[in-house]
Design a protein around this motif. Structure first.
Motif, short mmCIF file in Angstrom:
data_model
loop_
_atom_site.label_atom_id
_atom_site.label_comp_id
_atom_site.label_asym_id
_atom_site.label_seq_id
_atom_site.Cartn_x
_atom_site.Cartn_y
_atom_site.Cartn_z
N VAL A 71 -2.91 -1.24 11.06
CA VAL A 71 -3.38 -2.19 10.06
C VAL A 71 -4.12 -3.33 10.75
N SER B 226 1.52 4.72 0.92
CA SER B 226 1.00 5.68 1.88
C SER B 226 1.14 7.10 1.34
N GLU C 237 -2.92 7.37 9.35
CA GLU C 237 -3.64 6.50 8.44
C GLU C 237 -3.91 5.16 9.13
N VAL D 254 -8.90 -3.32 0.17
CA VAL D 254 -8.09 -2.49 1.06
C VAL D 254 -8.88 -1.22 1.36
N ALA E 149 -9.29 2.29 3.85
CA ALA E 149 -8.45 3.26 4.55
C ALA E 149 -9.29 4.27 5.31
N ARG F 95 -6.71 8.79 5.46
CA ARG F 95 -5.76 8.93 4.36
C ARG F 95 -5.99 10.20 3.54
N ILE G 175 0.87 -1.17 0.00
CA ILE G 175 0.00 0.00 0.00
C ILE G 175 0.91 1.22 0.00
N TYR H 68 -5.64 1.17 8.14
CA TYR H 68 -6.04 0.31 7.02
C TYR H 68 -6.69 -0.97 7.53
#
Length: 187
Positions: free
Chosen positions: A44, A35, A147, A119, A121, A124, A33, A149
């Motif tokens: 995560v 960022s 962030e 995925v 988020a 972000r 991913i 995820y």
């Protein structure tokens, strides 16, 4: 995040296409991913699901959906780009209105399945701006919480489970590498 290489398997050297401008990059044994913030710790959560779905929590956005097939034994590990293996979070993470307790940053997939990976988020959309604003204000830029995820794996098919290569002798490895046996092993 990448799949732990199991002894006896040939390591895959295939890398992602960083020129694609995609945020989620899938390659053999790995999902990356990209960022929006260079120096921070993202939170995560990994999950297996019976079916992909729409989250019920505010602020979550679907970044991408990609295909993934295990190429080793199916054990995925979360890694940072420069920091190595991830550590469990210090506190629970709220995901779609539920607290997810900290745990080891690993997920065991069935190597005989293929997966659709979503995925998601949170934070972000403005993480880079918040990071830069903290730097401009002369305060320490936040290292955490910029962030988050959630990576959801849903089985979408079957494949033949990857198998380790057969064990080889030193003579066989040397012959394969050099094209002929070493001098001390020629008969």
């Amino acid at each position: 995040m990448g799949e732990a290489v199991v002894e006896g398997f040939e390591p895959y050297e295939e890398g992602p296409d960083f020129t694609s401008e995609r945020v989620v990059l899938s390659s053999a044994g790995c999902i990356r991913i990209v960022s929006r913030v260079q120096d921070h710790e993202a939170r995560v959560a990994l999950a297996l699901s019976e079916s992909p779905g729409v989250p019920g929590g505010e602020g979550w956005e679907l970044l991408d959906s990609v295909s993934y097939r295990p190429v080793y034994g199916g054990l995925l590990e979360v890694w940072g780009p420069t920091s190595g293996a991830a550590s469990p979070a210090a506190s629970p993470m709220e995901v779609w209105g539920q607290a997810v307790a900290p745990g080891e940053p690993v997920l065991e997939l069935d190597p005989g399945s293929t997966y659709r990976v979503q995925v998601w988020a949170k934070g972000r959309h403005d993480s880079a701006e918040r990071f830069d604003a903290a730097l401009r204000a002369g305060t320490d830029a936040p290292q955490q919480g910029l962030e988050s995820y959630v990576i959801v794996f849903t089985s979408d098919g079957d494949q033949e489970s990857p198998r380790p290569r057969p064990a080889t002798t030193r003579l066989e490895r040397s012959t394969a590498r050099l094209g002929k046996p070493p001098l001390n092993m020629r008969g």
